[in-house]
Each structure stands twice: as structure tokens, then as C-alpha cells.
Design a protein around this motif. Structure first.
Motif, PDB file in Angstrom:
ATOM      1  N   MET A  70     -58.619 -21.168  30.882  1.00  0.00           N
ATOM      2  CA  MET A  70     -57.614 -20.088  30.951  1.00  0.00           C
ATOM      3  C   MET A  70     -57.241 -19.664  29.504  1.00  0.00           C
ATOM      4  SD  MET A  70     -54.068 -20.280  33.091  1.00  0.00           S
ATOM      5  CE  MET A  70     -54.768 -20.938  34.597  1.00  0.00           C
ATOM      6  N   ASP A  71     -57.132 -18.357  29.291  1.00  0.00           N
ATOM      7  CA  ASP A  71     -56.847 -17.873  27.928  1.00  0.00           C
ATOM      8  C   ASP A  71     -55.382 -18.057  27.556  1.00  0.00           C
ATOM      9  OD1 ASP A  71     -59.071 -14.933  27.879  1.00  0.00           O
ATOM     10  OD2 ASP A  71     -59.433 -17.112  27.926  1.00  0.00           O
ATOM     11  N   TYR A  72     -55.151 -18.248  26.256  1.00  0.00           N
ATOM     12  CA  TYR A  72     -53.775 -18.194  25.735  1.00  0.00           C
ATOM     13  C   TYR A  72     -53.809 -17.505  24.379  1.00  0.00           C
ATOM     14  CZ  TYR A  72     -54.892 -22.208  22.654  1.00  0.00           C
ATOM     15  OH  TYR A  72     -55.446 -23.046  21.711  1.00  0.00           O
ATOM     16  N   LEU A  73     -52.642 -17.073  23.912  1.00  0.00           N
ATOM     17  CA  LEU A  73     -52.549 -16.408  22.606  1.00  0.00           C
ATOM     18  C   LEU A  73     -51.889 -17.352  21.619  1.00  0.00           C
ATOM     19  CD1 LEU A  73     -51.359 -12.752  23.489  1.00  0.00           C
ATOM     20  CD2 LEU A  73     -53.697 -13.556  22.959  1.00  0.00           C
ATOM     21  N   GLU A  74     -52.508 -17.526  20.468  1.00  0.00           N
ATOM     22  CA  GLU A  74     -51.912 -18.296  19.361  1.00  0.00           C
ATOM     23  C   GLU A  74     -51.366 -17.280  18.364  1.00  0.00           C
ATOM     24  OE1 GLU A  74     -53.960 -21.791  17.109  1.00  0.00           O
ATOM     25  OE2 GLU A  74     -54.066 -19.985  15.833  1.00  0.00           O
ATOM     26  N   ILE A  75     -50.045 -17.301  18.169  1.00  0.00           N
ATOM     27  CA  ILE A  75     -49.383 -16.274  17.351  1.00  0.00           C
ATOM     28  C   ILE A  75     -48.640 -16.938  16.191  1.00  0.00           C
ATOM     29  CG2 ILE A  75     -47.679 -14.388  17.366  1.00  0.00           C
ATOM     30  CD1 ILE A  75     -48.222 -14.142  20.420  1.00  0.00           C
ATOM     31  N   HIS A  76     -48.942 -16.502  14.986  1.00  0.00           N
ATOM     32  CA  HIS A  76     -48.256 -17.023  13.789  1.00  0.00           C
ATOM     33  C   HIS A  76     -47.153 -16.039  13.383  1.00  0.00           C
ATOM     34  CE1 HIS A  76     -51.238 -20.229  12.578  1.00  0.00           C
ATOM     35  NE2 HIS A  76     -51.836 -19.619  13.598  1.00  0.00           N
ATOM     36  N   GLY A  77     -45.957 -16.594  13.174  1.00  0.00           N
ATOM     37  CA  GLY A  77     -44.855 -15.721  12.750  1.00  0.00           C
ATOM     38  C   GLY A  77     -44.098 -16.363  11.606  1.00  0.00           C
TER      39      GLY A  77
ATOM     40  N   PHE B  25     -37.896 -20.150  16.547  1.00  0.00           N
ATOM     41  CA  PHE B  25     -38.926 -21.063  16.057  1.00  0.00           C
ATOM     42  C   PHE B  25     -40.094 -21.155  17.034  1.00  0.00           C
ATOM     43  CE2 PHE B  25     -36.626 -22.487  12.440  1.00  0.00           C
ATOM     44  CZ  PHE B  25     -35.282 -22.313  12.783  1.00  0.00           C
ATOM     45  N   GLY B  26     -41.303 -21.146  16.505  1.00  0.00           N
ATOM     46  CA  GLY B  26     -42.508 -21.165  17.328  1.00  0.00           C
ATOM     47  C   GLY B  26     -42.540 -22.365  18.264  1.00  0.00           C
ATOM     48  N   ALA B  27     -43.114 -22.173  19.463  1.00  0.00           N
ATOM     49  CA  ALA B  27     -43.249 -23.272  20.438  1.00  0.00           C
ATOM     50  C   ALA B  27     -44.297 -22.867  21.464  1.00  0.00           C
ATOM     51  CB  ALA B  27     -41.902 -23.510  21.142  1.00  0.00           C
ATOM     52  N   ASP B  28     -44.654 -23.783  22.368  1.00  0.00           N
ATOM     53  CA  ASP B  28     -45.518 -23.428  23.499  1.00  0.00           C
ATOM     54  C   ASP B  28     -44.661 -22.787  24.586  1.00  0.00           C
ATOM     55  OD1 ASP B  28     -47.206 -25.797  22.212  1.00  0.00           O
ATOM     56  OD2 ASP B  28     -48.523 -24.555  23.470  1.00  0.00           O
ATOM     57  N   VAL B  29     -45.075 -21.659  25.099  1.00  0.00           N
ATOM     58  CA  VAL B  29     -44.327 -20.981  26.169  1.00  0.00           C
ATOM     59  C   VAL B  29     -45.311 -20.487  27.217  1.00  0.00           C
ATOM     60  CG1 VAL B  29     -42.322 -20.305  24.793  1.00  0.00           C
ATOM     61  CG2 VAL B  29     -44.359 -18.819  24.846  1.00  0.00           C
TER      62      VAL B  29
ATOM     63  N   LYS C 198     -40.443 -18.330  13.548  1.00  0.00           N
ATOM     64  CA  LYS C 198     -41.013 -19.042  12.396  1.00  0.00           C
ATOM     65  C   LYS C 198     -41.973 -20.107  12.925  1.00  0.00           C
ATOM     66  CE  LYS C 198     -37.174 -18.460   9.153  1.00  0.00           C
ATOM     67  NZ  LYS C 198     -36.591 -17.336   9.983  1.00  0.00           N
ATOM     68  N   GLY C 199     -43.272 -20.008  12.512  1.00  0.00           N
ATOM     69  CA  GLY C 199     -44.235 -21.020  12.946  1.00  0.00           C
ATOM     70  C   GLY C 199     -45.191 -20.480  13.987  1.00  0.00           C
ATOM     71  N   VAL C 200     -45.867 -21.417  14.688  1.00  0.00           N
ATOM     72  CA  VAL C 200     -46.916 -21.035  15.631  1.00  0.00           C
ATOM     73  C   VAL C 200     -46.378 -21.071  17.057  1.00  0.00           C
ATOM     74  CG1 VAL C 200     -49.213 -21.592  16.532  1.00  0.00           C
ATOM     75  CG2 VAL C 200     -48.661 -22.002  14.109  1.00  0.00           C
ATOM     76  N   THR C 201     -46.620 -19.992  17.799  1.00  0.00           N
ATOM     77  CA  THR C 201     -46.277 -19.949  19.234  1.00  0.00           C
ATOM     78  C   THR C 201     -47.567 -19.783  20.027  1.00  0.00           C
ATOM     79  OG1 THR C 201     -44.130 -18.933  18.797  1.00  0.00           O
ATOM     80  CG2 THR C 201     -45.019 -18.666  21.030  1.00  0.00           C
ATOM     81  N   ASN C 202     -47.720 -20.604  21.067  1.00  0.00           N
ATOM     82  CA  ASN C 202     -48.854 -20.427  21.986  1.00  0.00           C
ATOM     83  C   ASN C 202     -48.312 -19.871  23.299  1.00  0.00           C
ATOM     84  OD1 ASN C 202     -50.861 -21.547  20.239  1.00  0.00           O
ATOM     85  ND2 ASN C 202     -49.988 -23.583  20.683  1.00  0.00           N
ATOM     86  N   VAL C 203     -48.745 -18.671  23.657  1.00  0.00           N
ATOM     87  CA  VAL C 203     -48.306 -18.059  24.924  1.00  0.00           C
ATOM     88  C   VAL C 203     -49.399 -18.307  25.969  1.00  0.00           C
ATOM     89  CG1 VAL C 203     -47.568 -15.932  26.083  1.00  0.00           C
ATOM     90  CG2 VAL C 203     -47.056 -16.265  23.639  1.00  0.00           C
TER      91      VAL C 203
ATOM     92  N   LYS D 125     -54.493 -14.825  17.801  1.00  0.00           N
ATOM     93  CA  LYS D 125     -55.867 -15.133  18.241  1.00  0.00           C
ATOM     94  C   LYS D 125     -55.841 -15.430  19.750  1.00  0.00           C
ATOM     95  CE  LYS D 125     -56.750 -18.244  14.968  1.00  0.00           C
ATOM     96  NZ  LYS D 125     -57.344 -19.356  14.224  1.00  0.00           N
ATOM     97  N   ARG D 126     -56.848 -14.924  20.468  1.00  0.00           N
ATOM     98  CA  ARG D 126     -56.972 -15.261  21.898  1.00  0.00           C
ATOM     99  C   ARG D 126     -57.908 -16.471  21.980  1.00  0.00           C
ATOM    100  NH1 ARG D 126     -57.311 -12.559  27.432  1.00  0.00           N
ATOM    101  NH2 ARG D 126     -55.976 -10.927  26.550  1.00  0.00           N
ATOM    102  N   LEU D 127     -57.391 -17.589  22.520  1.00  0.00           N
ATOM    103  CA  LEU D 127     -58.173 -18.818  22.629  1.00  0.00           C
ATOM    104  C   LEU D 127     -58.240 -19.247  24.085  1.00  0.00           C
ATOM    105  CD1 LEU D 127     -56.380 -20.611  19.629  1.00  0.00           C
ATOM    106  CD2 LEU D 127     -58.649 -19.485  19.589  1.00  0.00           C
ATOM    107  N   SER D 128     -59.116 -20.224  24.366  1.00  0.00           N
ATOM    108  CA  SER D 128     -59.213 -20.722  25.752  1.00  0.00           C
ATOM    109  C   SER D 128     -58.798 -22.181  25.807  1.00  0.00           C
ATOM    110  CB  SER D 128     -60.664 -20.601  26.247  1.00  0.00           C
ATOM    111  OG  SER D 128     -60.852 -19.296  26.727  1.00  0.00           O
ATOM    112  N   GLU D 129     -58.183 -22.609  26.966  1.00  0.00           N
ATOM    113  CA  GLU D 129     -57.803 -24.028  27.066  1.00  0.00           C
ATOM    114  C   GLU D 129     -58.346 -24.624  28.382  1.00  0.00           C
ATOM    115  OE1 GLU D 129     -53.551 -24.165  27.040  1.00  0.00           O
ATOM    116  OE2 GLU D 129     -53.394 -22.354  28.240  1.00  0.00           O
TER     117      GLU D 129
END
Ligand code: EPZ
Length: 420
Positions: free
Chosen positions: A1-8, A363-367, A386-391, A416-420
Motif C-alpha cells: 500500500m502506498d504512503y507519502l513521506e513528507i519533509h517539513g 511536529f512530523g509523525a505517522d498519520v 517540523k520533521g518527517v510525516t508519513n501519511v 516521496k510516494r513510497l510503498s509499505e
């Protein structure tokens, strides 16, 4: 399943081209069921919901082609009138084929759409109006079985509640009915206006277009000729990019957009201290030093759209003060709140009212995405956090946003669109 890794946090710049409106394109695709010619449509958004409805029409026997936002649909030789559960369960707006199929053929079976994450999404108003037009409606084994062997007859409909797809369904049904149909308490959304304009241009006269009272002169089951046309720009996609700029204190330009469809959204941004300027087809939004808190109530067009509620809730999370947002259309449209809280947003819910105590950082987190517009709100918050969020579960996003991460990367976002 795809997720987005977003740096802010990130800032955005440049131009973004707005795609055709998903919520105009869906009833438009259903409308081709009333056409005697092959219908040519440009500016069709390349999103999953559109592909799903095109597949449904192919299952009915239509021929469709889709290339670079250009679609041709020919429904001359339909082979059946049953919209099956396997497709309808993935896209409840499939109910939009009910009115056209019944009006053209005098019978059809459409799977009950069921609810979705944001609410029960009943269709009682659609069915009641069709019964007033002479249809016999049975619900059996999860299907709406509708018959009108002598065709539908014009009626005077008053919707108990304003319903967007309900209005579109009945306008399309009324186009081929025998006699005149009036609809009071009709939806006035731009997407409904476009359907009315296309039908009116085909020779079926509709009065009151854009108002809450429509009069349709039915043509007694004569298929209509639909000239080539372009889908209107997506006002909700545009509003989402406006919020992306606002939440990251950025200045960007939106192109291929109708600012006149966004008065309530632009007005709320102005109240929050965010200035915009626009012409016929573009909107420029200017970075703001700080964001004022805001009070929002979601209501039918032209008031503030429920489809922009989640995005503004994310924006209000970074305002200087406490905002309130009341959701009046859907019973469960705050699922993005718990996910935004994971990013540090200070939000409390009291029934259908969210109180958002703005802070100056997230602050970035997994959501996890839960529905289409909630997902976009999480992306917006991630751009500022601030930091990395994975949607996660971004299949929700793919249903209604064309190339979202590509468009945001082009504006300077780190996604970035990644797969998990
Ligand atoms: C359309 O849904 C949109 N979808 C929704 O956008 C949008 O949120 C909604 O209108 C409101 O603007 C499409 O156009 C495909 P309604 P629709 O019928 O037509 C109640 C998105 O994110 N109601 O206007 O299904 C209903 O429960 C989607 O793009 C009945 O009670 O919405 C709701 O409270 C999400 N009985 C209210 O009316 C009915 O028979 C408005 O619903 C029909 C509706």
C-alpha cells in the motif's frame, strides 16, 4: 500500500494548474447515458473515481476512451441496466446512473451505495423524487430496483434537504420525462450548474439554472445530442492548494481556475489575513506573516463548502488564536482531528463543533488518511510540520486529487510516494 513521506517545514513557489472538477465529471459521465451521440469531454480529471465510473458504464455496454484528460463516451448500444455492487461499493456516487438509466429505459437496478467514512450518506431523497415522477422503487437484496414502464412523468419536487447528487439525478431523470418537472430547494453548486447548462444546450429547456428552483421541460424519452465541452475547474482542489500556500506562508499562482466558484473560501482566507488576487482564470495568493483565527460553518453553496472543512481545520491549527469550525452537513467528518492531534494540533471536539487552539508549530509523525478531504488536510499539515510525516492509506487521496504529490513537488515540496 502506498504512503507519502513528507519533509517539513517547506515553502512553496511557482504555478500550479488546477484539474477538472471530479464532482462535475461524475454526473457528466452519468449524463452521457442520455446521449444519442458519442460525447467528447476535455479537462477530465485523471483520478480513480472517474476511472471507476467509466468502468461501470463499460459494464453496462458503453464504449469509453480516456487519453490525456480527454474522454469519449458512447452509450448508443447499452446491453444492460444493472449497476452491480462490486463497483458501486467502491464509489457511492455511482448512484448518479439511477436517474438517467430509469428515464431512458424505464427500468434499472442499482446497488445501494451504502455509507462511507464521513456518514451514512442516505439516498432517500433521490428515491422519493423518482417515485413522485411515477417510478416504482423496490429495495431488494441490497439493490434499488426501479421501474417506470411508461417512462417518467414531470412532477413538482421539493427536496427536504439540499442534495447535490440528488439534484443532479433528478435533473437528468427529468430531461427525458414526459412534461415539466420543477425542483425546489435544489442544489446550486457549480457542478450542478454545469450539468444543467449541458442539458439546456442540448435542447432540453431548463430555467432557473444556478438558483434553488429549477424547471425542466422533459422531452419524453428522446435521446439528446451533447456537443463537445470541457469540465469546469475543481474548486475544491484549488482551495486545497490555496491552503497549502497559506499553511506554509508561501506565495503561489493557481492557473485554470474559476475564482468566482471560490468566493466563500477566498473570503475566509481574507478573514485569516491571507490576501489573494484573481482574474478570469488565475488566482495569486500572497504569503502572510501570521494567520488570524477564524469562525467557519459549513453549508451548501455558495456558503462555505464542507469539502474544504478539513483543510481549513489544518490551517487553523497554526493560527494566532482559537478558531471554531462547525460541520453541518455530515455526521462524521472530523476523523482528521485525531490524526492532526498526532502532529501536535490542539483541537477539542464538542459534537459537530471543533475548537482549534492555534499554535506556532506542528511536529512530523505517522498519520493515517481516512477519507478524501481528510487525507489532503494531513498533507497540508505535514508541509508545515517540523520533521518527517508519513501519511498512510493515500488511496483515499488518489480518488479525487490528480497528481497531488507531483504538483506539490513542482511547487517545491519535499514529498516521496513510497510503498509499505
Ligand atoms: C456531494 O455528495 C459531493 N460528492 C460531496 O463531495 C460533498 O461533500 C457533498 O455533495 C456536499 O457538498 C459528489 O458530488 C460526488 P448531498 P452528495 O446529497 O451529493 C443528506 C468529496 O469529498 N442527504 O448533497 O452525496 C446527506 O446525508 C465528496 O468530493 C439525505 O439525507 O451529498 C447530507 O447530510 C464528499 N438524503 C446532506 O443531505 C439524500 O437522499 C448533503 O448530502 C441525500 C442526501
Amino acid at each position: 500500500m502506498d504512503y507519502l513521506e513528507i519533509h517539513g517545514p517547506t515553502s512553496l513557489s511557482g504555478e500550479v494548474k488546477i484539474s477538472g472538477a471530479k464532482n462535475a465529471a461524475l454526473p457528466i459521465i452519468a449524463l452521457t447515458l442520455l446521449a444519442k451521440n458519442s460525447v467528447k469531454i476535455s479537462n477530465m480529471p485523471d483520478v480513480v473515481d472517474i476511472k471507476t465510473l467509466l468502468k461501470l458504464l463499460e459494464n453496462l455496454g458503453a464504449t469509453t476512451s480516456f487519453d490525456q484528460n480527454y474522454v469519449e463516451i458512447d452509450t448508443c448500444c447499452l446491453t444492460n441496466t444493472k449497476a452491480t455492487y462490486d463497483i458501486v461499493k467502491t464509489m457511492r456516487a455511482s448512484i448518479l446512473v439511477l436517474g438517467p438509466l430509469l428515464s431512458r429505459f424505464g427500468h434499472c437496478e442499482v446497488s445501494l451505495p451504502g455509507g462511507c467514512a464521513i456518514g451514512s450518506r442516505p439516498i432517500d431523497l433521490h428515491l422519493k423524487a423518482l417515485e413522485q415522477m411515477g417510478a416504482t422503487i423496490n429495495i431488494h437484496a441490497g439493490y434499488v430496483q426501479a421501474t417506470a414502464p411508461d417512462g417518467l412523468v414531470g412532477a413538482n419536487i421539493v427536496f427536504d434537504k439540499i442534495t447535490v447528487t440528488g439534484t443532479a439525478n433528478i435533473v437528468m431523470a427529468a430531461a427525458l420525462a414526459r412534461g415539466v418537472t420543477t425542483i425546489k430547494n435544489a442544489a446550486r453548486e457549480p457542478e450542478v450548474v454545469q450539468i444543467c447548462e449541458i442539458i439546456n444546450a442540448s435542447g432540453v429547456k431548463i430555467e432557473g439554472i444556478g438558483t434553488g428552483e429549477l424547471t425542466i421541460q422533459g422531452n419524453d424519452r428522446e435521446l439528446i445530442n451533447i456537443e463537445p465541452f470541457s469540465v469546469i475547474p475543481d474548486r475544491i482542489e484549488a482551495g486545497t492548494y490555496l491552503c497549502a500556500a497559506a499553511i506554509t506562508n508561501s506565495s503561489i499562482k493557481l492557473t485554470n481556475v474559476r475564482a468566482d466558484h471560490l468566493d466563500s473560501v477566498l473570503g475566509k482566507l481574507r478573514e485569516m489575513g491571507i490576501e489573494t488576487s484573481s482574474d478570469e482564470t488565475t488566482i495569486d495568493i500572497k504569503a502572510a506573516d501570521f494567520i488570524n483565527p477564524v469562525k467557519i460553518i459549513t453549508q451548501e453553496y455558495p456558503a462555505f463548502p464542507t469539502d474544504m472543512q478539513a483543510q481549513f481545520l489544518a490551517l487553523a491549527s497554526l493560527a494566532d488564536g482559537t478558531s471554531t469550525i462547525e460541520e453541518r452537513l455530515f455526521e462524521n467528518r472530523f476523523m482528521h482531528v485525531s490524526e492532526l492531534q498526532r502532529l501536535g494540533a490542539d483541537i477539542s471536539l464538542n459534537g459537530h463543533v471543533a475548537n482549534i487552539k492555534g499554535s506556532n508549530e506542528l511536529f512530523g509523525a505517522d498519520v493515517m488518511a481516512t477519507d478524501l478531504r481528510a487525507s489532503s488536510a494531513l498533507v497540508l499539515a505535514a508541509l508545515a510540520a517540523k520533521g518527517v510525516t508519513n501519511v498512510h492509506r493515500i488511496y483515499h487521496l488518489d480518488r479525487g486529487y490528480e497528481k497531488l504529490e507531483e504538483k506539490l513537488v513542482k511547487l517545491g515540496a519535499k514529498i516521496k510516494r513510497l510503498s509499505e
